[in-house]
Design a protein around this motif. Sequence first.
Motif, PDB file in Angstrom:
ATOM      1  N   ARG A   1      52.461  39.064  12.069  1.00 33.01           N
ATOM      2  CA  ARG A   1      53.507  38.561  11.257  1.00 33.01           C
ATOM      3  C   ARG A   1      54.339  39.700  10.618  1.00 33.01           C
ATOM      4  O   ARG A   1      53.499  40.453   9.883  1.00 33.01           O
ATOM      5  CB  ARG A   1      52.549  37.551  10.143  1.00 33.01           C
ATOM      6  N   ILE A   2      55.516  39.633  10.859  1.00 36.57           N
ATOM      7  CA  ILE A   2      56.399  40.633  10.305  1.00 36.57           C
ATOM      8  C   ILE A   2      57.692  39.892   9.671  1.00 36.57           C
ATOM      9  O   ILE A   2      58.137  39.017  10.452  1.00 36.57           O
ATOM     10  CB  ILE A   2      57.027  41.384  11.629  1.00 36.57           C
ATOM     11  N   ASP A   3      57.906  40.355   8.445  1.00 30.33           N
ATOM     12  CA  ASP A   3      59.117  39.720   7.568  1.00 30.33           C
ATOM     13  C   ASP A   3      59.089  38.204   7.864  1.00 30.33           C
ATOM     14  O   ASP A   3      60.241  37.696   8.520  1.00 30.33           O
ATOM     15  CB  ASP A   3      60.348  40.441   8.052  1.00 30.33           C
ATOM     16  N   GLU A   4      58.150  37.284   7.635  1.00 30.53           N
ATOM     17  CA  GLU A   4      58.064  35.918   7.826  1.00 30.53           C
ATOM     18  C   GLU A   4      58.185  35.314   9.208  1.00 30.53           C
ATOM     19  O   GLU A   4      58.143  34.027   9.614  1.00 30.53           O
ATOM     20  CB  GLU A   4      59.243  35.230   6.925  1.00 30.53           C
ATOM     21  N   MET A   5      58.130  36.400  10.118  1.00 25.75           N
ATOM     22  CA  MET A   5      58.168  36.051  11.556  1.00 25.75           C
ATOM     23  C   MET A   5      56.663  35.925  12.034  1.00 25.75           C
ATOM     24  O   MET A   5      55.973  36.829  11.794  1.00 25.75           O
ATOM     25  CB  MET A   5      59.112  36.792  12.466  1.00 25.75           C
ATOM     26  N   ARG A   6      56.145  34.898  12.821  1.00 28.19           N
ATOM     27  CA  ARG A   6      54.919  35.024  13.303  1.00 28.19           C
ATOM     28  C   ARG A   6      55.388  35.156  15.183  1.00 28.19           C
ATOM     29  O   ARG A   6      55.928  34.320  15.609  1.00 28.19           O
ATOM     30  CB  ARG A   6      54.306  33.677  13.188  1.00 28.19           C
ATOM     31  N   LEU A   7      54.669  36.346  15.523  1.00 29.32           N
ATOM     32  CA  LEU A   7      55.220  36.576  16.966  1.00 29.32           C
ATOM     33  C   LEU A   7      53.789  36.511  17.750  1.00 29.32           C
ATOM     34  O   LEU A   7      52.998  37.073  17.200  1.00 29.32           O
ATOM     35  CB  LEU A   7      55.657  38.201  16.886  1.00 29.32           C
ATOM     36  N   ARG A   8      53.798  35.936  19.024  1.00 30.13           N
ATOM     37  CA  ARG A   8      52.597  35.949  19.476  1.00 30.13           C
ATOM     38  C   ARG A   8      52.399  37.329  20.396  1.00 30.13           C
ATOM     39  O   ARG A   8      53.263  37.633  21.137  1.00 30.13           O
ATOM     40  CB  ARG A   8      52.895  34.802  20.565  1.00 30.13           C
ATOM     41  N   VAL A   9      51.240  37.534  20.450  1.00 22.58           N
ATOM     42  CA  VAL A   9      50.903  38.647  21.389  1.00 22.58           C
ATOM     43  C   VAL A   9      50.374  38.324  22.662  1.00 22.58           C
ATOM     44  O   VAL A   9      49.474  37.476  23.069  1.00 22.58           O
ATOM     45  CB  VAL A   9      49.574  39.523  20.857  1.00 22.58           C
ATOM     46  N   ASP A  10      51.543  38.811  23.627  1.00 21.42           N
ATOM     47  CA  ASP A  10      51.435  37.917  25.133  1.00 21.42           C
ATOM     48  C   ASP A  10      50.440  38.368  25.693  1.00 21.42           C
ATOM     49  O   ASP A  10      49.831  37.777  26.663  1.00 21.42           O
ATOM     50  CB  ASP A  10      52.937  38.212  25.809  1.00 21.42           C
ATOM     51  N   ARG A  11      50.047  39.944  25.807  1.00 18.12           N
ATOM     52  CA  ARG A  11      49.038  40.427  26.619  1.00 18.12           C
ATOM     53  C   ARG A  11      48.665  41.713  25.755  1.00 18.12           C
ATOM     54  O   ARG A  11      49.515  42.529  25.331  1.00 18.12           O
ATOM     55  CB  ARG A  11      49.537  40.705  27.864  1.00 18.12           C
ATOM     56  N   VAL A  12      47.474  41.890  26.097  1.00 17.19           N
ATOM     57  CA  VAL A  12      46.794  43.301  25.390  1.00 17.19           C
ATOM     58  C   VAL A  12      46.514  44.075  26.996  1.00 17.19           C
ATOM     59  O   VAL A  12      45.712  43.565  27.724  1.00 17.19           O
ATOM     60  CB  VAL A  12      45.541  43.251  24.705  1.00 17.19           C
ATOM     61  N   THR A  13      47.211  45.322  27.102  1.00 18.04           N
ATOM     62  CA  THR A  13      46.890  45.865  28.438  1.00 18.04           C
ATOM     63  C   THR A  13      46.004  47.155  28.274  1.00 18.04           C
ATOM     64  O   THR A  13      45.334  47.584  29.363  1.00 18.04           O
ATOM     65  CB  THR A  13      48.232  46.703  29.111  1.00 18.04           C
ATOM     66  N   ASP A  14      45.650  47.709  27.034  1.00 20.35           N
ATOM     67  CA  ASP A  14      44.854  48.657  26.881  1.00 20.35           C
ATOM     68  C   ASP A  14      44.151  48.805  25.358  1.00 20.35           C
ATOM     69  O   ASP A  14      44.962  48.344  24.430  1.00 20.35           O
ATOM     70  CB  ASP A  14      45.177  49.931  27.207  1.00 20.35           C
ATOM     71  N   ILE A  15      43.161  49.112  25.238  1.00 21.42           N
ATOM     72  CA  ILE A  15      42.335  49.391  24.211  1.00 21.42           C
ATOM     73  C   ILE A  15      41.846  50.725  24.092  1.00 21.42           C
ATOM     74  O   ILE A  15      40.808  50.993  24.943  1.00 21.42           O
ATOM     75  CB  ILE A  15      41.545  48.328  23.526  1.00 21.42           C
ATOM     76  N   ARG A  16      42.029  51.485  23.113  1.00 20.77           N
ATOM     77  CA  ARG A  16      41.345  52.936  23.085  1.00 20.77           C
ATOM     78  C   ARG A  16      41.489  53.704  21.688  1.00 20.77           C
ATOM     79  O   ARG A  16      42.669  53.213  20.691  1.00 20.77           O
ATOM     80  CB  ARG A  16      41.777  53.939  23.927  1.00 20.77           C
ATOM     81  N   PRO A  17      40.703  54.335  21.397  1.00 23.55           N
ATOM     82  CA  PRO A  17      40.752  55.205  20.043  1.00 23.55           C
ATOM     83  C   PRO A  17      41.886  56.052  19.964  1.00 23.55           C
ATOM     84  O   PRO A  17      42.073  56.627  21.266  1.00 23.55           O
ATOM     85  CB  PRO A  17      39.241  55.875  19.950  1.00 23.55           C
ATOM     86  N   ALA A  18      42.693  56.321  19.077  1.00 23.56           N
ATOM     87  CA  ALA A  18      44.006  56.970  19.169  1.00 23.56           C
ATOM     88  C   ALA A  18      44.579  57.486  17.740  1.00 23.56           C
ATOM     89  O   ALA A  18      44.426  56.371  16.988  1.00 23.56           O
ATOM     90  CB  ALA A  18      45.017  56.236  20.061  1.00 23.56           C
ATOM     91  N   ALA A  19      45.284  58.205  17.607  1.00 28.88           N
ATOM     92  CA  ALA A  19      46.222  58.333  16.570  1.00 28.88           C
ATOM     93  C   ALA A  19      47.477  58.162  16.713  1.00 28.88           C
ATOM     94  O   ALA A  19      48.010  58.342  17.937  1.00 28.88           O
ATOM     95  CB  ALA A  19      46.043  60.054  16.136  1.00 28.88           C
ATOM     96  N   SER A  20      47.911  57.743  15.473  1.00 26.36           N
ATOM     97  CA  SER A  20      49.339  57.298  15.691  1.00 26.36           C
ATOM     98  C   SER A  20      50.472  58.440  15.692  1.00 26.36           C
ATOM     99  O   SER A  20      50.235  59.348  14.747  1.00 26.36           O
ATOM    100  CB  SER A  20      49.708  56.432  14.263  1.00 26.36           C
TER     101      SER A  20
END
Length: 77
Positions: free
Chosen positions: A22-41
Amino acid sequence: MEYIDVIAQFDPAGAIHPLFVRIDEMRLRVDRVTDIRPAASLKQGGIGLRYTCLIQGKKVWLYLDDNKWFWEPVDLY
């Protein structure tokens, strides 16, 4: 760093799967997750699990940092 609302599902093994952001009153669907890993921004400075996702055809990184979520568009890098 600005945190965002994420609606997620927990599977029986305890893994977390983001479904919507949810960003600025918009609800956006996550279409797909392609990777999950520990990481720094690279931009925000946080660290945690990084979910590489497709949202509305764009690749974004969702970070889960101490039970709080933030995101970064991947095309900035």
